[in-house]
Design a protein around this motif. Structure first.
Motif, PDB file in Angstrom:
ATOM      1  N   LYS A   1       0.824  -1.211   0.000  1.00  0.00           N
ATOM      2  CA  LYS A   1       0.000   0.000   0.000  1.00  0.00           C
ATOM      3  C   LYS A   1       0.860   1.263   0.000  1.00  0.00           C
ATOM      4  O   LYS A   1       0.586   2.215  -0.745  1.00  0.00           O
ATOM      5  CB  LYS A   1      -0.905  -0.028   1.238  1.00  0.00           C
ATOM      6  CG  LYS A   1      -1.777   1.187   1.452  1.00  0.00           C
ATOM      7  CD  LYS A   1      -3.089   1.057   0.762  1.00  0.00           C
ATOM      8  CE  LYS A   1      -3.865   2.358   0.726  1.00  0.00           C
ATOM      9  NZ  LYS A   1      -4.865   2.481   1.744  1.00  0.00           N
TER      10      LYS A   1
ATOM     11  N   GLN B   1      -3.710   0.473  -4.541  1.00  0.00           N
ATOM     12  CA  GLN B   1      -4.693   1.218  -3.757  1.00  0.00           C
ATOM     13  C   GLN B   1      -6.046   0.524  -3.633  1.00  0.00           C
ATOM     14  O   GLN B   1      -6.857   0.917  -2.814  1.00  0.00           O
ATOM     15  CB  GLN B   1      -4.917   2.609  -4.382  1.00  0.00           C
ATOM     16  CG  GLN B   1      -3.681   3.476  -4.484  1.00  0.00           C
ATOM     17  CD  GLN B   1      -3.107   3.835  -3.130  1.00  0.00           C
ATOM     18  OE1 GLN B   1      -3.820   3.892  -2.145  1.00  0.00           O
ATOM     19  NE2 GLN B   1      -1.788   4.028  -3.076  1.00  0.00           N
TER      20      GLN B   1
ATOM     21  N   SER C   1      -4.184  -2.146  -8.958  1.00  0.00           N
ATOM     22  CA  SER C   1      -3.958  -0.712  -9.031  1.00  0.00           C
ATOM     23  C   SER C   1      -4.319  -0.240 -10.435  1.00  0.00           C
ATOM     24  O   SER C   1      -3.710  -0.675 -11.415  1.00  0.00           O
ATOM     25  CB  SER C   1      -2.496  -0.419  -8.725  1.00  0.00           C
ATOM     26  OG  SER C   1      -2.178   0.864  -9.134  1.00  0.00           O
TER      27      SER C   1
ATOM     28  N   PHE D   1      -5.702  -1.501   6.055  1.00  0.00           N
ATOM     29  CA  PHE D   1      -5.120  -0.793   4.901  1.00  0.00           C
ATOM     30  C   PHE D   1      -6.155  -0.511   3.811  1.00  0.00           C
ATOM     31  O   PHE D   1      -6.059   0.468   3.101  1.00  0.00           O
ATOM     32  CB  PHE D   1      -3.973  -1.620   4.312  1.00  0.00           C
ATOM     33  CG  PHE D   1      -2.874  -1.850   5.303  1.00  0.00           C
ATOM     34  CD1 PHE D   1      -1.970  -0.836   5.584  1.00  0.00           C
ATOM     35  CD2 PHE D   1      -2.784  -3.052   5.983  1.00  0.00           C
ATOM     36  CE1 PHE D   1      -0.976  -1.028   6.516  1.00  0.00           C
ATOM     37  CE2 PHE D   1      -1.786  -3.244   6.917  1.00  0.00           C
ATOM     38  CZ  PHE D   1      -0.879  -2.232   7.182  1.00  0.00           C
ATOM     39  N   TYR D   2      -7.114  -1.431   3.665  1.00  0.00           N
ATOM     40  CA  TYR D   2      -8.138  -1.261   2.624  1.00  0.00           C
ATOM     41  C   TYR D   2      -9.508  -1.249   3.302  1.00  0.00           C
ATOM     42  O   TYR D   2      -9.935  -2.262   3.859  1.00  0.00           O
ATOM     43  CB  TYR D   2      -8.055  -2.392   1.598  1.00  0.00           C
ATOM     44  CG  TYR D   2      -6.719  -2.452   0.905  1.00  0.00           C
ATOM     45  CD1 TYR D   2      -6.435  -1.611  -0.160  1.00  0.00           C
ATOM     46  CD2 TYR D   2      -5.728  -3.319   1.338  1.00  0.00           C
ATOM     47  CE1 TYR D   2      -5.202  -1.644  -0.776  1.00  0.00           C
ATOM     48  CE2 TYR D   2      -4.499  -3.360   0.722  1.00  0.00           C
ATOM     49  CZ  TYR D   2      -4.234  -2.515  -0.335  1.00  0.00           C
ATOM     50  OH  TYR D   2      -3.017  -2.545  -0.936  1.00  0.00           O
TER      51      TYR D   2
ATOM     52  N   GLU E   1     -10.835   3.117  -4.140  1.00  0.00           N
ATOM     53  CA  GLU E   1     -10.650   2.466  -2.845  1.00  0.00           C
ATOM     54  C   GLU E   1     -11.476   1.184  -2.728  1.00  0.00           C
ATOM     55  O   GLU E   1     -11.028   0.194  -2.172  1.00  0.00           O
ATOM     56  CB  GLU E   1     -11.051   3.458  -1.756  1.00  0.00           C
ATOM     57  CG  GLU E   1     -10.511   3.100  -0.401  1.00  0.00           C
ATOM     58  CD  GLU E   1     -10.893   4.128   0.631  1.00  0.00           C
ATOM     59  OE1 GLU E   1     -11.552   5.121   0.273  1.00  0.00           O
ATOM     60  OE2 GLU E   1     -10.541   3.915   1.797  1.00  0.00           O
TER      61      GLU E   1
END
Lengths: 499, 136
Positions: free
Chosen positions: A60, A68, A90, A122-123, A345
């Protein structure tokens, strides 16, 4: 000559890029990753559960990777073991990576939750894969059960409202838990093809194509040019039929009966062309490993050529009626806005992502089929609202019609299939993945094969991402716009089916 | 079937799956199921015929029985597609009709995966004819 040279350089450039990426992974995450496999245009990393946090952090935050978006988290059985597959991509650096983590079958639920929690750090989209039944009680002001309208019939929505505004939404997909883990275990590889097309029944050719291309990549098989052209022809016809069906659903929600009827007629026209070629309307069972089931005759091409101008003319008419009407355009404008950041995202792909202003199309970004030979534009929107999503669909129909014209003009005289006997193949244990640009987005299939059996099959449909994102999009919108926003996201029920 | 219901039949389609796309395409001008006085409705209280199609699990099955009980008499049911008529395509152990036995009486079965729109129209017309014959 120059064009051929360019193409050879262009395709090799992509492989150089993947190799560079692989080397970077080896350099930065040498101790954390157990093993790295190169699966054609993607990379599969086998990661220890304890090292997952470090790996995700590096992927990330490191500018070399800059991944991302989270596409999917799925759990599958392979033999006695259970694995979790995390799919990341990505759109900016045009790359996707799969992380495979082994979990113990005894402590399955706890370990899965732990992995999901780690990923959610992170996500943000990973939060949707954890157990969220507590939200059902929390948001219980209003409940919308699965509806009669196609595409909104496989989930329930629990809402907390303030007067006519939606404050929070929770989507429960419990009703579509209808697939058993091992439906493909006692089937031959060829027998899985008609089954898999039900996973996206609005455009049935794409799951078949994803499965067959993954086998072809596994065998490093070169496909005859004519069969590639036939595949592209059918893909574009299905794309048109799906996008017209999208317009049908939108006009039904808006209450435009005339457009609804006109669009249904055009959808039938597209489906009849498909039926004339494949023999089936919804589930074609047409793609085979090494080519297609049947050659297309001159009569077939004549039918397509004679119907295309009528289709184009009528679609232009429908567009004028729908978007030329200021009342309807006003209803669609500024509703259900998805901005660029949240779209990336949540791992949105396809026309929904392009409506938010990101130019990401696998037909152009990857070396998919033979799309590079044709000139077409990837239309992108600007505002990410319902109006841009409808507008993008119309533009894509025009582009598909132009691609079909080019395909029919340049159809090569070649064999339509490589004759191979699939039952006689004995694979060593191997894994492969392939992605296809289906009308809803990036349709991904991950397979594991041993000898002549399919050990595991993971289907990652793009509608899941749209559905999860809709929870965010619905916030602060009016209750009356709920149907419109969900219809504009073009959710295919088959892709959401899970075990 | 009384003439009032016969000339103004309302269908309620439940479930999700490939058959639904084919059933709703009969609503368009090409197949035009409305020429027989047949309409699609969303409310079970307004419906005369329950069309069962697609993939089901325990949650869906419970909801299906609830919808059938909410429908007013006289009521009929049509089972459309392989997943309902025999077994679920992706879960062979799940046989919906075996589980519904005694709870919902199915009048017409439409095989096919998915059945064509013509087959669906034919099934509804057969249901109308069948009841007429029984009355005679």
């Amino acid at each position: 000559m120059a064009k051929e040279n360019y193409n050879s350089i262009y395709s090799s450039h992509r492989y150089v890029f993947i190799e560079r990426f692989e080397k970077n992974l080896e350099y930065y995450l040498k101790d954390q990753i157990k093993r790295i496999y190169k699966l054609k245009q993607e990379i599969l990393c086998i990661v220890y559960k304890d090292n997952l946090y470090d790996v995700l952090k590096e992927l990330k935050n490191n500018s070399e990777f800059n991944i991302q978006s989270l596409k999917d988290i799925s759990r599958y059985k392979s033999g006695d073991k259970v694995y979790v597959l995390i799919s990341l991509y990505s759109a900016v650096s045009n790359f996707s990576i799969l992380l495979k983590v082994s979990i113990s079958p005894q402590d399955l639920e706890d370990e899965y939750d732990e992995i999901v929690k780690l990923t959610a750090d992170f996500y943000r989209a990973a939060g949707f894969y954890r157990d969220r039944t507590d939200l059902k009680l929390k948001y219980s002001d209003a409940t919308v059960f699965s509806q009669n309208l196609d595409g909104m019939d496989c989930f329930d929505i629990y809402l907390s409202t303030c007067e006519d505004k939606i404050k929070n939404a929770y989507i429960d997909t419990g009703i579509c838990r209808t697939v058993s883990d091992n439906f493909y275990h006692d089937l031959n590889i060829i027998s899985v093809i008609p089954y898999i097309s039900r996973f996206d029944y609005r455009a049935g050719i794409f799951p078949e194509l994803a499965l067959c291309t993954s086998f072809e990549d596994l065998m490093q098989m070169k496909i005859p040019r004519r069969s590639q052209y036939i595949r592209m022809l059918l893909c574009e016809l299905y794309r048109i039929s799906n996008h017209i069906y999208f317009i049908v659903n939108i006009s039904k929600v808006l209450g435009c009966d005339v457009i609804y009827n006109l669009a249904l007629t055009e959808k039938e026209r597209a489906l009849r062309i498909i039926e004339f070629i494949t023999g089936s309307r919804i589930v074609p069972n047409f793609i085979r490993v090494g080519g297609v089931r049947k050659n297309i005759s001159e009569e077939d091409t004549n039918i397509v050529i004679s119907n295309l101008p009528v289709l184009y003319k009528n679609i232009v008419k429908i567009e004028k009626m729908l978007l030329g009407n200021t009342v309807i355009a006003g209803k669609l404008k500024d509703i259900g806005v998805i901005n660029r950041e949240s779209a990336l995202e949540f791992g949105l792909t396809g026309p929904n992502l392009r409506a938010s202003g990101v130019r990401y199309d696998l037909r152009k970004n990857r070396n998919l089929l033979m799309y590079k030979k044709f000139s077409f534009i990837t239309p992108i929107g600007k505002f990410g609202d319902c109006l841009s999503r409808v507008f993008i669909r119309f533009q894509e129909i025009y582009q598909s019609i132009s691609i079909i014209r080019q395909i029919l003009g340049e159809m090569p005289e070649d064999s339509f299939k490589r004759i191979i006997s699939m039952p006689s193949f004995e694979f060593p244990f191997s894994a492969m993945t392939s992605s296809i640009e289906c009308p809803h987005g990036d349709f991904k299939v991950f397979i594991e094969v041993k000898e002549n059996k399919l050990l595991s099959l993971v289907i990652m449909g793009p509608s899941k991402n749209s559905l999860f994102l809709s929870e965010e999009v619905l916030r602060d919108n009016k209750l009356e716009d709920l149907n419109l926003i969900l219809a504009s996201l073009d959710i295919s029920s088959g892709e959401i089916m899970h075990s | 079937m009384s003439s009032l219901v016969k000339r103004n039949l309302s269908l309620l389609v439940v479930g999700f799956g490939c058959c639904k796309q084919e059933i709703f395409s009969t609503d368009g001008p090409l197949y035009d199921i409305q020429r027989f006085g047949i309409n699609f409705v969303n409310v079970p209280e307004d419906a005369d015929i329950l069309v069962i199609q697609g993939f089901f699990n325990e949650i869906g099955e419970e909801r299906l029985i609830n919808l059938y009980n909410r429908m007013h008499n006289p009521k009929w049911a049509i089972a459309v597609g392989k997943c309902v008529v025999t077994n679920n395509l992706f879960c062979r152990e799940y046989r919906l009709l075996d589980r519904l036995r005694g709870k919902i009486h199915i009048d017409v079965f439409v095989p096919g995966c998915p059945p064509r729109p013509e087959a669906f129209i034919y099934s509804v017309l057969r249901l109308l004819d069948k009841d007429q014959r029984e009355e005679v």
